[in-house]
Motif scaffolding. Structure first.
Motif, PDB file in Angstrom:
ATOM      1  N   TYR A 146       0.835  -1.206   0.000  1.00 47.09           N
ATOM      2  CA  TYR A 146       0.000   0.000   0.000  1.00 47.09           C
ATOM      3  C   TYR A 146       0.866   1.250   0.000  1.00 47.09           C
ATOM      4  O   TYR A 146       0.668   2.157  -0.807  1.00 47.09           O
ATOM      5  CB  TYR A 146      -0.951   0.027   1.202  1.00 47.09           C
ATOM      6  N   PHE A 147       1.818   1.326   0.918  1.00 43.14           N
ATOM      7  CA  PHE A 147       2.606   2.546   1.052  1.00 43.14           C
ATOM      8  C   PHE A 147       3.502   2.791  -0.157  1.00 43.14           C
ATOM      9  O   PHE A 147       3.752   3.936  -0.520  1.00 43.14           O
ATOM     10  CB  PHE A 147       3.429   2.529   2.335  1.00 43.14           C
ATOM     11  N   ILE A 148       3.977   1.733  -0.807  1.00 44.88           N
ATOM     12  CA  ILE A 148       4.818   1.940  -1.987  1.00 44.88           C
ATOM     13  C   ILE A 148       3.990   2.061  -3.254  1.00 44.88           C
ATOM     14  O   ILE A 148       4.270   2.896  -4.105  1.00 44.88           O
ATOM     15  CB  ILE A 148       5.850   0.797  -2.128  1.00 44.88           C
ATOM     16  N   GLY A 149       2.956   1.245  -3.397  1.00 51.83           N
ATOM     17  CA  GLY A 149       2.250   1.188  -4.661  1.00 51.83           C
ATOM     18  C   GLY A 149       0.977   1.982  -4.775  1.00 51.83           C
ATOM     19  O   GLY A 149       0.574   2.344  -5.872  1.00 51.83           O
ATOM     20  N   VAL A 150       0.305   2.280  -3.674  1.00 49.49           N
ATOM     21  CA  VAL A 150      -1.019   2.884  -3.755  1.00 49.49           C
ATOM     22  C   VAL A 150      -1.035   4.306  -3.193  1.00 49.49           C
ATOM     23  O   VAL A 150      -1.624   5.200  -3.787  1.00 49.49           O
ATOM     24  CB  VAL A 150      -2.064   2.005  -3.019  1.00 49.49           C
ATOM     25  N   ASP A 151      -0.415   4.514  -2.041  1.00 46.76           N
ATOM     26  CA  ASP A 151      -0.464   5.813  -1.368  1.00 46.76           C
ATOM     27  C   ASP A 151       0.156   6.894  -2.250  1.00 46.76           C
ATOM     28  O   ASP A 151       1.329   6.845  -2.574  1.00 46.76           O
ATOM     29  CB  ASP A 151       0.285   5.746  -0.044  1.00 46.76           C
ATOM     30  N   GLN A 152      -0.671   7.847  -2.680  1.00 47.25           N
ATOM     31  CA  GLN A 152      -0.178   8.913  -3.552  1.00 47.25           C
ATOM     32  C   GLN A 152      -0.471  10.287  -2.991  1.00 47.25           C
ATOM     33  O   GLN A 152      -0.530  11.258  -3.720  1.00 47.25           O
ATOM     34  CB  GLN A 152      -0.800   8.791  -4.942  1.00 47.25           C
TER      35      GLN A 152
ATOM     36  N   HIS B 292       4.571   9.461   0.717  1.00 47.73           N
ATOM     37  CA  HIS B 292       4.768   9.439  -0.732  1.00 47.73           C
ATOM     38  C   HIS B 292       6.179   9.874  -1.103  1.00 47.73           C
ATOM     39  O   HIS B 292       6.846   9.227  -1.904  1.00 47.73           O
ATOM     40  CB  HIS B 292       3.743  10.345  -1.417  1.00 47.73           C
ATOM     41  N   GLU B 293       6.648  10.950  -0.519  1.00 48.28           N
ATOM     42  CA  GLU B 293       7.985  11.436  -0.841  1.00 48.28           C
ATOM     43  C   GLU B 293       9.067  10.501  -0.316  1.00 48.28           C
ATOM     44  O   GLU B 293      10.119  10.359  -0.939  1.00 48.28           O
ATOM     45  CB  GLU B 293       8.183  12.854  -0.290  1.00 48.28           C
ATOM     46  N   PHE B 294       8.815   9.839   0.803  1.00 54.27           N
ATOM     47  CA  PHE B 294       9.797   8.923   1.366  1.00 54.27           C
ATOM     48  C   PHE B 294      10.015   7.704   0.464  1.00 54.27           C
ATOM     49  O   PHE B 294      11.128   7.220   0.332  1.00 54.27           O
ATOM     50  CB  PHE B 294       9.352   8.480   2.763  1.00 54.27           C
ATOM     51  N   VAL B 295       8.948   7.205  -0.166  1.00 53.77           N
ATOM     52  CA  VAL B 295       9.060   6.009  -1.011  1.00 53.77           C
ATOM     53  C   VAL B 295       9.011   6.343  -2.497  1.00 53.77           C
ATOM     54  O   VAL B 295       8.854   5.455  -3.322  1.00 53.77           O
ATOM     55  CB  VAL B 295       7.965   4.975  -0.660  1.00 53.77           C
ATOM     56  N   HIS B 296       9.165   7.606  -2.845  1.00 54.87           N
ATOM     57  CA  HIS B 296       9.004   8.050  -4.231  1.00 54.87           C
ATOM     58  C   HIS B 296       9.929   7.312  -5.200  1.00 54.87           C
ATOM     59  O   HIS B 296       9.487   6.817  -6.241  1.00 54.87           O
ATOM     60  CB  HIS B 296       9.231   9.563  -4.322  1.00 54.87           C
ATOM     61  N   ASP B 297      11.209   7.234  -4.896  1.00 57.25           N
ATOM     62  CA  ASP B 297      12.148   6.580  -5.809  1.00 57.25           C
ATOM     63  C   ASP B 297      11.888   5.080  -5.916  1.00 57.25           C
ATOM     64  O   ASP B 297      12.038   4.499  -7.003  1.00 57.25           O
ATOM     65  CB  ASP B 297      13.584   6.849  -5.372  1.00 57.25           C
ATOM     66  N   SER B 298      11.493   4.454  -4.830  1.00 57.58           N
ATOM     67  CA  SER B 298      11.202   3.020  -4.899  1.00 57.58           C
ATOM     68  C   SER B 298       9.960   2.764  -5.750  1.00 57.58           C
ATOM     69  O   SER B 298       9.857   1.735  -6.400  1.00 57.58           O
ATOM     70  CB  SER B 298      11.030   2.425  -3.504  1.00 57.58           C
TER      71      SER B 298
ATOM     72  N   PHE C 213       5.747   1.497 -10.438  1.00 59.51           N
ATOM     73  CA  PHE C 213       4.459   2.112 -10.103  1.00 59.51           C
ATOM     74  C   PHE C 213       4.447   3.542 -10.601  1.00 59.51           C
ATOM     75  O   PHE C 213       5.358   4.315 -10.298  1.00 59.51           O
ATOM     76  CB  PHE C 213       4.237   2.113  -8.583  1.00 59.51           C
ATOM     77  N   PRO C 214       3.424   3.938 -11.351  1.00 56.36           N
ATOM     78  CA  PRO C 214       3.347   5.349 -11.759  1.00 56.36           C
ATOM     79  C   PRO C 214       2.868   6.199 -10.584  1.00 56.36           C
ATOM     80  O   PRO C 214       2.111   5.731  -9.737  1.00 56.36           O
ATOM     81  CB  PRO C 214       2.298   5.321 -12.863  1.00 56.36           C
ATOM     82  N   CYS C 215       3.339   7.435 -10.526  1.00 58.04           N
ATOM     83  CA  CYS C 215       2.855   8.277  -9.442  1.00 58.04           C
ATOM     84  C   CYS C 215       2.630   9.722  -9.873  1.00 58.04           C
ATOM     85  O   CYS C 215       2.139  10.505  -9.083  1.00 58.04           O
ATOM     86  CB  CYS C 215       3.787   8.217  -8.231  1.00 58.04           C
TER      87      CYS C 215
END
Length: 72
Positions: free
Chosen positions: A38-44, A57-63, A69-71
């Motif tokens: 959720y936190f890497i793939g869905v939370d935007q 979102h900013e913490f996991v942005h590069d991952s 995953f598009p963001c």
């Protein structure tokens, strides 16, 4: 004088885990995996459970980009 390595003195004993404990580990692991997903793939940010807070979102942005995953 010849020296040789001694053989194993006993056979290894397998670890037996009770089914209830194995099921508990499976459930906990699945919940943690779903939270990470959720936190890497869905939370935007806009769809965040934390409102408009973009810290996660900013913490996991590069991952997100690394995993495809598009963001934005």
């Amino acid at each position: 004088m010849s020296t040789s390595m001694p053989g194993p003195s006993a056979l290894p004993v397998p670890v037996v885990v009770p089914a209830t404990k194995a099921a508990a580990w499976l459930v906990v692991t699945a919940l943690i995996a779903l939270a990470v997903y959720y936190f890497i793939g869905v939370d935007q940010g806009a769809y965040s459970v934390f409102g408009k807070d973009m810290h996660i979102h900013e913490f996991v942005h590069d991952s997100r980009h690394f995993l495809g995953f598009p963001c934005h």
